[in-house]
Design an enzyme around this catalytic site. Sequence first.
Site, PDB file in Angstrom:
ATOM      1  N   SER A   1       0.785  -1.244   0.000  1.00 41.45           N
ATOM      2  CA  SER A   1       0.000   0.000   0.000  1.00 41.45           C
ATOM      3  C   SER A   1       0.812   1.288   0.000  1.00 41.45           C
ATOM      4  CB  SER A   1      -0.958   0.015   1.195  1.00 41.45           C
ATOM      5  OG  SER A   1      -2.132  -0.699   0.889  1.00 41.45           O
TER       6      SER A   1
ATOM      7  N   SER B   1      -6.111   3.966   3.928  1.00 40.74           N
ATOM      8  CA  SER B   1      -5.554   3.021   2.944  1.00 40.74           C
ATOM      9  C   SER B   1      -6.684   2.437   2.104  1.00 40.74           C
ATOM     10  CB  SER B   1      -4.751   1.916   3.629  1.00 40.74           C
ATOM     11  OG  SER B   1      -3.836   1.334   2.720  1.00 40.74           O
TER      12      SER B   1
ATOM     13  N   LYS C   1       0.279   3.885  -2.744  1.00 42.74           N
ATOM     14  CA  LYS C   1      -0.673   4.995  -2.713  1.00 42.74           C
ATOM     15  C   LYS C   1       0.026   6.355  -2.637  1.00 42.74           C
ATOM     16  CE  LYS C   1      -4.479   2.296  -0.703  1.00 42.74           C
ATOM     17  NZ  LYS C   1      -3.835   0.994  -0.529  1.00 42.74           N
TER      18      LYS C   1
END
Length: 492
Positions: free
Chosen positions: A130, A324, A133
């Site tokens: 993640s 997230s 991102k």
Amino acid sequence: MNAPPGASGPTTPAPRRRRRLPVVLAVLLLLVLVGAGVAVVRPGPVAGWLGSEADDPQAAAAAPEPAPSAVLAGADPNAPLPTPDGVRAALDPLVGVGALGDRVNVSVADVATGQSLFARGADDGTVPASVTKLVTAVTVLSARGPAYRIPTRAVAGANPGEVVIVGGGDPTLAVDKKGFYPGAARLDDLAAQVKQALGGVAPTKVIVDSSLYSGPVYEPGWDDDIPTGGYGGAITALMTDAGRSDVPQAKKDHDAGNHGAERVSEPDLAAGRSFARLLGLPTSAVSRGKAPGEGATAGAPGGELGKVESLPMVRLVDIMITDSDNIIAEALARQVALARDKPASFSGAAAAMDTVAGELGLPADELALADGSGLSRSDRISPSLLTDLITLAGNGKHPELAAIFGGLPVGGWSGTLGERYETTGTKAGAGVVRAKTGTLTGVHAIAGLVTTADGRLLTFAVLTDRAPADGMTAARVALDRIAATLAGCGCR
């Protein structure tokens, strides 16, 4: 899936001349970061933070929110710079622990100057999970701008009474004021506009046009359980509440710290059926199709009957990073594609993000993406690209990029770091580490900012993609020890 390249051993770092970032005055850096939220204060209630209006404006005015308390202090522009030898002495014992596996790639740099302070496999593409991102955030802020809002439109169909709802890619769109994302655009507002625009003509049919997106709705590199596991879902240009099937339950779970939620399999049709109900039509009156060409007048086929717009891009980026949120991430990646005239698909978005990263001066050769969320194991990002990206967002040359800092979780306080930095070996990072995390089975990553004991602001990224599959907690503690060690030392 291609096997990750071999790990590199520790090296003595030096300034990265091949892509050295502009050096600006530390005081300018401080001002930009303070404005972006790095010298952060405790945000108010989530609804207000995300942009919704109070249900009772008079009551809100009568009871102002208490003054926020400081969480992260601003960096000291005169603080001494750690030395590469000092940082290496502090981190070498930590990056080789068994909990992180046999491939741990690390980059540490000074934010004010861009100077590399520690590099271990720093230029090697690594599965990022993640922390992807952060790339999605920077590229969409550059391509669209912080104020951009994503439209959802309704236009007249080819026949009288037909209404075409055209998805523009807003994943936060709500059915009504009870939606998941406070302040989101709403279908009931759009339906009211349509009824007014139609005048005496009764709606007869709803056509769902989600053709803005192309390609598969699930990325081929996603693990098999992601589409149904609650953290991923079908990516379509029209959806409500990021595809959540039970919004009241999802809200309760979110408040309890669980961001997973059951998703509908066809988000565009589900949104179309909700829209039909608001227009007084049965769900059987809904079908997929395409909008006619734009009409010259409101009553002509293709003429606009109504439009609602999402929260501004800066707010969407905040939500994506803080929670997230994978669905928002994929939607924002497609906004990068649309801004660069590429297909709004997984592959088109990945190519567009690579293009924008290169335009920003980031080392695009160290970036290979398959999606915008980091759910794909095909993604590769180098730790040094991440530290370069964070430095770029804070050096004042691109003030629009500083918006990424507002949503970053704070160690021991918020988001995915809220319950971390609580052990004896990690407490030094509580309140002074601000970072994005990433986790897949065997993959653990963290990238962000840390203030040293002397007040120097550093950026760091630690990525490992060969960690023991059953050692998630141990790996997270090992990552936290690295950031906490940077926080607790002068490293000179």
